[in-house]
Design a protein around this motif. Structure first.
Motif, short mmCIF file in Angstrom:
data_model
loop_
_atom_site.label_atom_id
_atom_site.label_comp_id
_atom_site.label_asym_id
_atom_site.label_seq_id
_atom_site.Cartn_x
_atom_site.Cartn_y
_atom_site.Cartn_z
N GLU A 1 -8.61 3.78 -1.70
CA GLU A 1 -8.40 2.86 -2.84
C GLU A 1 -8.60 3.60 -4.15
O GLU A 1 -7.77 3.49 -5.07
CB GLU A 1 -9.40 1.69 -2.76
N ARG B 1 -4.37 2.99 -1.24
CA ARG B 1 -4.43 1.64 -0.67
C ARG B 1 -5.11 0.71 -1.67
O ARG B 1 -5.90 1.16 -2.50
CB ARG B 1 -5.25 1.61 0.65
N ASN C 1 0.84 -1.21 0.00
CA ASN C 1 0.00 0.00 0.00
C ASN C 1 0.86 1.25 0.00
O ASN C 1 1.86 1.33 0.72
CB ASN C 1 -0.93 0.03 1.23
N GLU D 1 -1.96 -2.08 8.77
CA GLU D 1 -0.65 -2.75 8.64
C GLU D 1 -0.05 -3.19 9.97
O GLU D 1 0.59 -4.23 10.05
CB GLU D 1 0.33 -1.84 7.90
N GLY E 1 -7.12 -4.92 7.34
CA GLY E 1 -5.83 -4.80 6.64
C GLY E 1 -4.96 -3.66 7.16
O GLY E 1 -4.02 -3.24 6.47
N SER F 1 -7.59 -2.73 -2.25
CA SER F 1 -8.67 -3.36 -1.48
C SER F 1 -8.10 -4.57 -0.77
O SER F 1 -7.15 -5.20 -1.24
CB SER F 1 -9.84 -3.74 -2.38
N TYR F 2 -8.67 -4.88 0.35
CA TYR F 2 -8.11 -5.93 1.20
C TYR F 2 -9.13 -7.03 1.39
O TYR F 2 -10.24 -6.80 1.88
CB TYR F 2 -7.72 -5.32 2.56
N LYS G 1 0.27 3.57 4.51
CA LYS G 1 -0.02 2.50 5.47
C LYS G 1 -0.44 3.11 6.81
O LYS G 1 -0.19 4.29 7.07
CB LYS G 1 1.22 1.63 5.63
#
Ligand SMILES: Cc1cc2nc3c(=O)[nH]c(=O)nc-3n(C[C@H](O)[C@H](O)[C@H](O)COP(=O)(O)O)c2cc1C
Length: 378
Positions: free
Chosen positions: A367, A372, A8, A52, A50, A374-375, A11
């Motif tokens: 996103e 970032r 990412n 970090e 997600g 997507s998680y 973070k």
């Protein structure tokens, strides 16, 4: 140089949930109580989203005032092991005071945590600022040469993680003999963070850390810190990611966000706690801060006099408030990413009440802004 915590562009580290008050010197009824069940709940939310890593504060004394922020706190190594077993993907930092933890203890504890968490441990090295925290340990803390001591501490720790044969070390601050450690961590070298602001702190981070986590007084100070550390660390053939301290108050409208931030960080600020913090920090001020060597030093010195008017006295002087809508948050974060920041802290008055909205509204916008990905979880 490894990239820690994935790809990412921006973070997050959830910061301070192990301590009462978190990072907010406020007496608002909704303030963070650091109840263990709530810590676990918020750690799991962050893990699922997600985030970090989780970054605890190492504290041995409260800030007094009406709420005695940090007067209740969980020890960082032991809570990290528990959280490592209860989460799946997020990085788990411990915060070690170099005058309280030996390098051999830290090496073994980090290896333990790394095995418990299957390679998610990280070490935040701090050199101390509040003499009252060291009294219970029988240690008189001064600011003098704390980073020189920290560097020697790190060198012993790092050599232990090499995994070679027993060695002796006789330096200026430490003498150890017959030193080795087993097992080694799952990661070859769990990430090392240095949380500091001053020019001296930056020089230490340039030699010892993978991450500099630092205060955020202005965009100019942040870019000065990033160019300083890049220049210094190149001389040591290293590189650091720079993270900064941000606190969020995010609501559907700007008016609602400002009203809530005003409620908890102005009307309900705990000024005696901040006064105590300033006095204690001033007692151990770095030489570079006295001399005003870097933009960060000058910002710290100004913040310590209390002369700088702050919009939110109930937030920490080195904490950058991001107050507004989800779109406002993303444009602030984009500006930080463009300056070269790798990430920032997730700090809220009440983590459990505010993190879900942040994840739901800010993450998708990040996103779309390319900050970032997507998680989907693990
Ligand atoms: C993001 C961040 C996190 C920190 N966490 C801790 C901590 O957990 N415990 C602590 O005693 N000091 C902590 N500190 C304080 C620093 O380690 C350092 O001792 C202090 O900032 C004074 O040094 P400096 O003037 O070089 O910044 C933190 C500082 C920052 C910027």
């Amino acid at each position: 140089m490894p990239t820690f915590f994935g790809e990412n562009r921006f973070k997050f580290g959830l910061f301070g949930v192990n301590c009462s008050g978190g990072m907010t010197p406020s007496i608002a009824p909704d303030r963070w109580k650091a109840d263990w069940k709530e810590i676990v709940a918020v750690a799991k939310l962050a893990d699922d989203a997600g985030v970090e890593f989780l970054l605890p504060i190492a504290k041995w004394h409260g800030l007094g005032g009406k709420a005695d922020m940090w007067g209740w706190s969980f020890e960082t190594f032991s809570q990290a092991a528990a959280l490592g077993a209860l989460t799946k993907n997020t990085g788990i930092f411990v915060t070690a005071h170099v005058s309280l933890i030996t390098p051999a203890f830290a090496a073994k504890a980090i290896a333990t945590l790394d095995h418990v968490s299957n390679g998610r441990a990280g070490l935040n090295i701090v050199c101390g600022w509040n003499p009252d925290e060291f009294g219970p340990h029988g240690i008189r803390l001064t600011g003098e040469r704390r980073y020189d001591r920290g560097l020697e501490w790190f060198q012993i720790y790092d050599r232990l993680l090499e995994g070679g044969p027993e060695f002796d070390h006789k330096g200026e601050f430490f003498e150890v003999w017959g030193a080795d450690t087993s097992p080694l961590p799952v990661q070859k070298r769990p990430p090392v963070m240095s949380a500091a602001q001053s020019g001296e702190g930056q020089l230490f981070a340039a030699q010892a850390a993978d991450i500099l986590f630092t205060g955020f007084h202005s965009h100019e100070q942040v870019s000065d810190t990033i160019s300083n550390i890049n220049r210094m660390s190149a001389g040591f053939s290293r590189r650091q990611d720079v993270y900064v301290e941000t606190q969020f108050c995010i609501r559907p409208t700007r008016a609602e966000a400002e009203e809530y931030a005003h409620h908890y960080a102005v009307e309900m600020a705990d000024p005696d706690a901040i006064d105590y913090f300033r006095r204690q920090k001033a007692a151990t001020i770095s030489e570079s801060t006295k001399k005003g060597d870097t933009a960060a030093d000058r910002a710290v010195a100004a913040a310590l006099t209390g002369a700088v008017g702050r919009r939110y006295p109930g937030m920490f002087p080195a904490m950058y408030p991001i107050v507004g809508t989800p779109d406002d948050a993303v444009s602030e974060l984009k500006r930080l990413a463009d300056l070269g920041c790798a990430g920032s802290t997730l700090v809220f008055l009440n983590y459990l009440k505010e993190l879900p909205y942040f994840v739901q509204e800010v993450f998708p916008r990040m996103e779309r802004a390319g900050l970032r990905a997507s998680y989907a979880g693990v």
